[in-house]
Design an enzyme around this catalytic site. Structure first.
Site, short mmCIF file in Angstrom:
data_model
loop_
_atom_site.label_atom_id
_atom_site.label_comp_id
_atom_site.label_asym_id
_atom_site.label_seq_id
_atom_site.Cartn_x
_atom_site.Cartn_y
_atom_site.Cartn_z
N GLU A 2 0.80 -1.23 0.00
CA GLU A 2 0.00 0.00 0.00
C GLU A 2 0.83 1.28 0.00
O GLU A 2 0.91 1.99 1.01
CB GLU A 2 -0.95 0.02 1.20
CG GLU A 2 -1.94 -1.12 1.20
CD GLU A 2 -3.02 -0.95 2.26
OE1 GLU A 2 -2.90 -0.04 3.11
OE2 GLU A 2 -3.98 -1.73 2.24
N GLU A 36 -5.48 -8.60 0.93
CA GLU A 36 -6.15 -8.27 2.20
C GLU A 36 -7.62 -8.01 1.94
O GLU A 36 -7.98 -7.37 0.95
CB GLU A 36 -5.57 -7.00 2.85
CG GLU A 36 -4.22 -7.16 3.47
CD GLU A 36 -3.72 -5.87 4.12
OE1 GLU A 36 -4.53 -5.08 4.62
OE2 GLU A 36 -2.49 -5.67 4.11
#
Ligand code: GBH
Length: 450
Positions: free
Chosen positions: A169, A356
């Site tokens: 991320e 995720e």
């Protein structure tokens, strides 16, 4: 007549859970580990809920063997974890800490003994503070140090680790870390500096791909994990779908667009104006090397419709829109349909993993030895149904990693917000699988929703 069971997931579909070093390991200053930017931020008053620190977290550093036994008992055979850079190269230079290397060797031994395959993220936000002191992501000192770190890690563990994730991320540790949004190092820089931190992260991604190709062995696979802006067409009609797609492309130009396009899109550079990132010769040859897969972290999505003349129009959540205890995490199961579909179509990616997905709540409690997180079961089931629809419609999704195996240190929310399918009592470090863990175990065993 019995109602038909839902379809099975593809035969080799990978089912796993995910965590990150800083969020579970604890032992924040043990065996030569240095301070990370999160260790530092946690000491700033008001930065973390309840003043929680990462010092102990889940104490996984000392309990990994029992944790892997529990994982195995739930039928979890794939596990996404990250390496702590400050454990391996504490000073942010070229000096290797052998005790850090030894720790991960013990950890991978234990995983092997329990029949669990590692999926290893090289960087999940815990930059050595020593590098922040030299300018951090603002400066080229990070890509330089990272190139060496990636070489060390892949050389040390490449015989056991065959699935590598470069960075987790990019938007979070750049925009949220340097743009005044509260993540470590808690800096507040001008937009041009923030854009430069993103560029340096892209260069690190490139170095990680290079390191895996050079030292990882022939069967090694590598890819980025991104939390792209996930866009959901308000209605599944051609006009709204076209608008969602246009919005998706523009919103993801700075990271996924750059990696897959081999340059910054002219439209992105125009929007940046004078704040555009400075690119050094050779950067994009590194950044746009082919990868083996793309990892997507998908929790929620933005609703977009076709406005006047088809112009994409983002509709912010209405006041009563249902969300989890994280205000940013609105319930949007269709994000797991449109995220993979748009990413595959727009970038031509052949292998996608959901690295995720999950939900955070504050009041998961153990009563009489059980934790009835019905809210999590329904959340996961509704999202996975949409993932199954995406696969049915041809999206090349090869696996799914649930965030998280265990309640852990949820960054600025400390230990308050629980994302685990295993409950953790942070005082006693007692682990209790929740209802969602039992449910997920059955999904994995049957390869279908139940
Ligand atoms: C993931 O980020 C992380 O990879 C993982 O470490 C983390 O534990 C997990 O999610 C659960 O949060 O407070 O309005 O500024 C998810 C993406 C993007 C979610 C930044 C939180 C901050 C929103 N994150 N976002 S806000």
């Amino acid at each position: 007549m019995p109602s038909p069971l839902p379809d099975r997931f593809p035969r080799n579909f990978v089912w796993g859970t995910a965590t990150a070093a800083a969020q579970i390991e604890g032992a924040a200053f043990a065996d030569g580990k240095s301070e990370s930017v999160w260790d530092r931020l946690a000491r700033r008053p008001g930065a973390i809920l309840q003043g929680d620190t990462l010092d102990q977290a889940c104490d996984h550093y000392h309990r990994f063997d029992a944790d892997f036994a529990l994982m195995r008992s739930l039928g979890l055979r794939h596990y996404r974890l990250s390496l702590a850079w400050p454990r391996l190269l504490p000073a942010g230079d070229r000096t290797v800490n052998q005790r850090g290397i030894d720790f991960y060797h013990r950890l991978f031994d234990s995983m092997q003994n329990h029949g669990i395959t590692p999926w290893v993220t090289l960087f999940h936000w815990d930059l050595p503070q020593a590098l922040e002191d030299r300018g951090g992501w603002r400066s080229r000192c990070v890509p330089e140090a990272f190139a060496h770190y990636a070489d060390v890690a892949v050389k040390a563990f490449g015989d056991r680790v065959k699935h590598w994730i470069t960075l987790n991320e990019i938007r979070c540790f750049t925009i949220h870390g340097y743009g005044g949004l509260g993540k470590a190092p808690g800096a507040n820089e001008a937009p041009g500096v923030v854009n430069q931190t993103i560029h340096h992260a892209l260069v690190c991604h490139g170095h990680a791909v290079r390191a895996v190709r050079e030292h990882g062995g022939r069967s090694a696979k590598v890819g980025l994990t991104d939390n792209c802006e996930t866009v959901i067409p308000l209605t599944e009609t051609p006009d709204d779908i076209a608008a969602a797609r246009a919005y998706f492309i523009e919103a993801n130009q700075s990271i996924l667009g750059a990696i897959h396009g081999g340059r910054y899109a002219p439209a992105y550079l125009r929007r940046c104006g004078a704040d555009r990132p400075k690119v050094t010769r050779g950067d994009f040859a590194l950044i746009s090397q082919p990868t083996d897969f793309l990892g997507l972290n998908i929790y929620t999505g933005l609703f977009v419709r076709a406005g006047k003349r088809g112009r994409p129009e983002h509709l912010p959540p209405s006041p009563s829109y249902p969300h989890t205890d994280s205000p940013w995490l609105g319930l949007a199961p269709r994000a797991l349909y449109w995220g993979p579909r748009l990413a595959a179509e727009v970038y031509g990616v052949k292998n996608l993993y959901i690295t995720e997905n999950g939900c955070g709540y504050d009041d998961d409690r153990v009563v009489n030895g059980e934790c009835h997180d019905l809210h999590r079961v329904e959340f996961l089931r509704s999202y996975l149904k949409e993932l199954q629809r995406a696969i049915g419609d041809g999206a090349p999704v090869r696996g799914y990693f649930l965030w998280s195996f265990i309640d852990n240190f949820e960054w600025n929310d400390g230990t308050t917000r629980r994302f685990g399918i295993v409950h953790n009592d942070f005082k006693t470090q007692r682990r209790t699988p929740k209802l969602s863990a039992a449910w997920y175990a059955r999904v994995i065993a049957g390869h279908r929703l139940c």
